[in-house]
Structures are given as C-alpha cells and as structure tokens.
Write a protein that holds these residues in place. Structure first.
Motif, short mmCIF file in Angstrom:
data_model
loop_
_atom_site.label_atom_id
_atom_site.label_comp_id
_atom_site.label_asym_id
_atom_site.label_seq_id
_atom_site.Cartn_x
_atom_site.Cartn_y
_atom_site.Cartn_z
N LEU A 119 -20.54 14.08 -37.69
CA LEU A 119 -20.72 15.10 -36.66
C LEU A 119 -21.49 16.27 -37.27
O LEU A 119 -21.13 16.77 -38.34
CB LEU A 119 -19.36 15.57 -36.16
N ALA A 131 -27.19 4.61 -27.76
CA ALA A 131 -26.34 5.64 -27.17
C ALA A 131 -25.49 5.00 -26.07
O ALA A 131 -25.85 3.96 -25.53
CB ALA A 131 -27.20 6.76 -26.59
N PRO A 145 -29.05 17.03 -29.76
CA PRO A 145 -27.97 16.30 -29.09
C PRO A 145 -28.40 14.92 -28.59
O PRO A 145 -27.60 13.98 -28.60
CB PRO A 145 -27.60 17.23 -27.94
N THR A 147 -27.74 11.68 -30.60
CA THR A 147 -26.39 11.12 -30.68
C THR A 147 -26.41 9.64 -30.30
O THR A 147 -26.90 9.27 -29.23
CB THR A 147 -25.43 11.88 -29.76
N GLN A 168 -21.84 6.02 -36.68
CA GLN A 168 -21.92 6.96 -35.57
C GLN A 168 -22.54 8.28 -36.02
O GLN A 168 -22.13 8.86 -37.03
CB GLN A 168 -20.53 7.22 -35.00
N THR A 212 -23.20 12.00 -34.29
CA THR A 212 -22.93 12.85 -33.15
C THR A 212 -23.49 14.25 -33.43
O THR A 212 -23.16 14.85 -34.44
CB THR A 212 -21.43 12.95 -32.86
N VAL A 213 -24.35 14.71 -32.53
CA VAL A 213 -24.97 16.02 -32.67
C VAL A 213 -24.46 16.92 -31.55
O VAL A 213 -24.68 16.63 -30.38
CB VAL A 213 -26.50 15.92 -32.64
N SER A 214 -23.80 17.99 -31.93
CA SER A 214 -23.25 18.90 -30.93
C SER A 214 -24.25 20.02 -30.64
O SER A 214 -25.00 20.44 -31.52
CB SER A 214 -21.94 19.49 -31.42
#
Length: 127
Positions: free
Chosen positions: A11, A40, A88, A91, A122, A124-126
């Motif tokens: 993340l 995705a 994002p 992701t 995985q 994940t880009v917030s």
C-alpha cells in the motif's frame, strides 16, 4: 518445476514508489522475454511492460511510460519493475511472466505469448 515468485507489492500513497521483484527458478530464463502484467478488479489483465533477453529492448504501456522501468539481472534470475509517481489507477494485482521460448525475440505484449506466470502481488495506491 518452473516457479516465478513476485514480491514488493503493498500500500502506497499517490506519488509514491514501489519496486516489484520476480525471481525465476527451475529453468534458465537468460534467453526469454519477460513481462509484467496487471489486473484490476472487474477488469481484464493488461500488459504493463516487457524486456527482451538482453535487457536492451523494452516496451511499456503508454500510461506508465516515464514512470515505470523494467530491468533484469540474469545472474540473480530476477526481473524488476520500478514504479514511480504511482497513481490510484495503478492499483491492481501485478504478475510477472516468462515467454519460455528462449528465442531471443522482441518482447511480446500479449499475455498468451507467455508460458510461465507468477502468483501475483497486490499493489494498492491510495489517493
């Protein structure tokens, strides 16, 4: 038995960086083209980057050009994907693949050209 094992996912905030690694075991991949793909949720698997056997020729999805860099270390049987300025929309689960043909060819973009696949990592880009 051929195995490709990815690592390095996680993340990260938008604008951050990650480096994915893929270690190949069970065969020499010195002459193989290697690729990174991603999938995705709810979308088809798509090509991200590829590198030829020599490490000289690379190819990238347009949306990652200038942000991602693929490289390989034959001595370590490892291919890398350096991902900078993450967004994002990056992701996804990222997969590495080996074409398994030892043909020294131009790295392909289509997934069905690759024989061996990793289990995925995985990213994940917030926002």
């Amino acid at each position: 038995q051929v195995q490709l094992v990815e690592s390095g996912g996680g993340l990260v905030q938008a604008g951050g960086s990650l480096r994915l690694s893929c270690v190949v075991s069970g065969r020499t991949f010195s002459w193989d083209a290697m690729g990174w793909f991603r999938q995705a949720p709810g979308k088809e698997r798509e090509f991200v980057a590829a590198i030829d056997w020599s490490g000289v020729t690379t190819d990238y999805l347009d949306s990652v050009k200038g942000r991602f860099t693929i490289s390989r270390d034959v001595a370590k049987n490892t291919v890398y994907l350096q991902m900078n300025s993450l967004k994002p929309e990056d992701t996804a689960v990222y997969y590495c693949a080996a074409d398994g043909r030892s043909s020294k060819r131009y790295p392909p973009r289509t997934s069905n050209e690759y024989i061996y696949w990793g289990q995925g990592t995985q990213v994940t880009v917030s926002s």
